[in-house]
Design an enzyme around this catalytic site. Structure first.
Site, PDB file in Angstrom:
ATOM      1  CD  GLU A   1      -6.029  -4.426   9.515  1.00 45.55           C
ATOM      2  OE1 GLU A   1      -7.191  -4.310   9.081  1.00 45.55           O
ATOM      3  OE2 GLU A   1      -5.129  -5.007   8.894  1.00 45.55           O
TER       4      GLU A   1
ATOM      5  CD  GLU B   1      -6.494  -7.430   1.330  1.00 45.63           C
ATOM      6  OE1 GLU B   1      -7.161  -7.881   2.284  1.00 45.63           O
ATOM      7  OE2 GLU B   1      -6.393  -6.216   1.091  1.00 45.63           O
TER       8      GLU B   1
ATOM      9  CG  ASN C   1      -8.051  -1.531   0.065  1.00 41.87           C
ATOM     10  OD1 ASN C   1      -7.414  -2.399  -0.530  1.00 41.87           O
ATOM     11  ND2 ASN C   1      -8.407  -1.652   1.329  1.00 41.87           N
ATOM     12  CD  GLU C   2     -11.007  -5.420   1.465  1.00 39.17           C
ATOM     13  OE1 GLU C   2     -10.944  -4.724   2.499  1.00 39.17           O
ATOM     14  OE2 GLU C   2     -10.887  -6.648   1.464  1.00 39.17           O
TER      15      GLU C   2
ATOM     16  CE1 TYR D   1      -3.449  -9.027   9.324  1.00 41.13           C
ATOM     17  CE2 TYR D   1      -2.956 -11.067   8.179  1.00 41.13           C
ATOM     18  CZ  TYR D   1      -3.808 -10.017   8.425  1.00 41.13           C
ATOM     19  OH  TYR D   1      -5.012  -9.951   7.768  1.00 41.13           O
TER      20      TYR D   1
ATOM     21  CE1 TYR E   1      -4.195  -1.599   0.459  1.00 42.00           C
ATOM     22  CE2 TYR E   1      -3.279  -2.656   2.409  1.00 42.00           C
ATOM     23  CZ  TYR E   1      -4.286  -2.541   1.477  1.00 42.00           C
ATOM     24  OH  TYR E   1      -5.392  -3.345   1.555  1.00 42.00           O
TER      25      TYR E   1
END
Length: 669
Positions: A130, A269, A188-189, A334, A84
């Site tokens: 996030e 993803e 994005n989404e 993560y 990103y």
């Protein structure tokens, strides 16, 4: 081989082996990257191509370690990386751009190119991830009525200006121009957002084409549900989906086929782990589950991006949050194949074994995990409370207002603001201080005449009984714990966003102190000499002494041991006995600690911020209770250890929502 010197040597040996012919930025002739709709695949330079990529966020990994992490990704068998670009990381103030040092995205992408890795670029303008406010700069909220991620003229004007700065920097790095970028994501989404504004998507499509050219391959990503692609997909932009290892792979790709009947299957993803929240257990996804599902995705002939391949760290104040309000911790580990500190894990080798069944994996040595060093305990001395340091933290003095102003209104985008007024009535008996509209964003540390009273916390504690005499000073140190990064509530205003009441009275006549902790820590290390013995410290333990001390700064230093080769090394700092706060080392803002809430207990300390030529300075801002005080024998210490602890059993006095499902299953990151 587990030594820094060996790792550096391996890197030098590996780079020439990993570079293919004709990879220079100027070798752009005959380079193409297209979709072959007839055969449902990508074509790179006219040849069938499938990418297996991994997500790495350059803004979560120190520049010092970019090459190390990228090499490990290359050696895992990845042929591309995905990243990103957070707008707020590069334009923290309107018109003030940062593209050097840790912000040098161009260097990062060129480095990937040098190592033979292609790039899937996701420049937003919204990224989620996030990350604070999903990468959108908080200063957009100066226009309070702005509708983010829409065709609102104020929003589009800001986006247009930003894209006019960023995208021309990216154009020379496109694959067809000799660079590594093969595809570029638009937004994005977007299908998960409430606005469903096609005019906005068309605007972005035009601007991306204007700045990058007509032959760049643009794509969108949405959760593998029909409802998401209804608003997230747009004609002329290739639609991809995302899903995790628990999904029905065939069904998920059938959703993509409803938007793209022909073309390559793409999971943008594929989740190798999941995100954490303060107060909830550390997320883990079993290696065998991820490996088995990845095998099945690749067996479908699909292109796939592993999100995350390395998570990294939310340094400083950059973490995001979810609704119901739940901020993410400093670690963005993560449960990824590479740990937060870049270490090789069992998951790394398991996924590498899966990839080698489908694609050629580079031969040779894998750069080893970096060594860690336990520097031991360091004693800290209390310097000053926040109240006593106001002349340093807010040299311009307070802003006066009848009613509270938000962080945005005083142009304080991160960190802390102190709100001060006086008690309008006698509160000899406990009297409720309330935020009836849940207007504390996000935590307020309350004191009366220097006596700690407790904490107000967004969504959980909206009333607190306090005591004090009429005319006493009421202080609320308000902390921004991270802006919401996902969903309709990303316009997340901070501070006191509505009035407070004391009993039945609305509190007025505020003095508001925006605190510049970064400048104070950098400019005054060692400058706040001596311990403070004013009225605040004398009273600090007179009330609620078992629960709270006044927010205060503590400092100490330590030297790197001599006579040991290859120091400094990475380490982890832990806060036994401390409660919640912020920590800086040599002026570098490591992030938030909160062992009292968990699950993260230690913070990653990368070696590049440590020095051997002088003592290393630690500065801690403890907000709730330190393990020592002026009246007791306890010693304030922190400890540097050689192992992380980010999976402790969380403790919380509040029932916390389970956000692992956000929409359904693995739809979102």
């Amino acid at each position: 081989m587990d030594f820094p010197g060996a790792a550096r040597l391996l890197s030098l040996l590996l780079v020439p082996l990993l570079l293919g012919p004709a990879r220079g930025l100027r070798n752009a002739s005959q380079r193409t990257f297209k979709i072959d709709y007839g055969h449902n695949r990508f074509l790179k330079d006219g040849q069938p191509f499938r990418y297996i990529s991994g997500s790495i966020h350059y803004f979560r990994v120190p520049r010092f370690y970019w090459k190390d992490r990228l090499l490990k990704m290359k050696m895992a068998g990845l042929n591309a990386i995905q990243t990103y670009v957070p707008w707020n990381f590069h334009e923290p103030q309107p018109g003030q751009y940062q593209f050097s040092g840790e912000h040098d995205v161009e260097y990062f992408l060129k480095l990937a190119h040098e190592l033979g890795l292609l790039v899937i670029l996701r420049p937003g303008p919204y990224i989620c991830a996030e990350w604070d406010m999903g990468g959108l700069p908080a200063w957009l909220l100066l226009k309070e009525s702005i509708i983010l991620r829409s065709s609102d003229p104020d929003y589009l004007a800001a986006v247009d200006k930003w894209l006019g700065v960023l995208l021309p920097k990216m154009k020379p790095l496109l694959y067809q121009n000799g660079g590594p970028i093969i595809t570029v994501q638009v937004e994005n989404e977007y299908g998960s957002y409430f606005t469903c504004d096609y005019d906005y998507l068309r605007f972005l499509q035009r601007r991306f084409r204007d700045h990058l050219g007509g032959d760049v391959l643009l794509f969108t990503t949405d959760g593998a549900h029909e409802k998401f692609l209804q608003c997230g997909a747009l004609q002329g932009i290739y639609a991809t989906v995302d899903f995790g290892p628990d999904a029905n792979i065939t069904a998920a790709f059938q959703i993509q086929r409803k938007s793209e009947p022909r073309g390559p299957l793409v999971n943008s993803e594929f989740y190798t782990g999941w995100l954490d929240h303060w107060g909830q257990p550390h997320s883990r996804v079993r290696t065998e589950v991820v490996a088995s599902s990845l095998h099945d995705v690749l067996a479908h002939g699909a292109n796939v991006n592993l999100y995350m391949f390395i998570g990294g760290t939310n340094f400083a104040y950059w973490n995001g949050a979810n609704i119901p309000y739940q901020p993410q911790p400093t670690s963005y580990d993560y449960d990824a194949p590479l740990s937060e500190a870049g270490d090789l894990t069992d998951k790394y080798f398991a996924l590498r074994d899966v990839i080698r069944k489908f694609e050629k994996v580079p031969e040779g040595f894998i750069p080893p995990s970096t060594p860690k060093f336990a520097y031991g305990k360091v004693a800290l001395q209390k310097l000053k409370t926040v109240e006593d340091a106001l002349n340093v933290l807010c040299p311009a003095g307070p802003i006066k207002s009848l009613y509270p102003l938000t962080f945005i209104q005083v142009k304080q985008y991160f960190g802390f603001v102190l709100y001060r007024t006086t008690l309008p009535q006698d509160c000899s008996n406990p009297t409720p201080l309330s935020s009836p509209l849940n207007g504390v964003r996000d935590r307020a540390y309350v004191a009366v005449d220097g006596v700690p009273q407790g904490v107000l916390e967004r969504s959980y504690v909206i009333t607190l009984n306090i005591t004090g005499q009429a005319g006493a000073t009421l202080d609320l140190l308000v902390e921004n714990m991270g802006r919401v990064n996902y969903g309709r509530y990303i316009n997340d205003f901070k501070g006191l966003i509505s009035n407070l009441t004391l009993g039945s009275s609305v509190l007025t006549d505020w003095m508001i102190f925006p605190l510049d902790t970064e400048d104070a820590v950098r400019s005054h290390l060692g400058g706040w000499h001596g311990r403070n013995h004013g009225r605040q410290d004398n009273k600090a333990f007179a009330h609620h002494s078992s629960n709270y001390t006044l927010p205060a700064f503590y400092a100490g230093n330590f030297s790197i041991p001599s006579g040991i080769p290859d120091l400094p090394q990475d380490t982890f700092i832990q806060f036994s006995g401390w409660t919640k706060g912020q920590v800086w080392i040599n002026g570098f803002n490591l992030g938030r600690y909160w062992p009292g809430r968990g699950p993260q207990v230690t913070l990653f300390v990368p070696r590049h911020i440590l020095v051997t030529s002088a003592p290393n300075t630690i500065m801690v801002l403890e907000l709730e209770r330190a393990p020592c005080d002026d009246n007791g024998p306890e010693l304030c210490t922190v400890e540097f250890v050689d192992r992380p602890l980010i999976s402790a059993t969380p403790t919380s006095s509040h029932p916390l929502p389970d956000l692992s499902d956000r929409d359904s299953g693995w739809d979102r990151v």
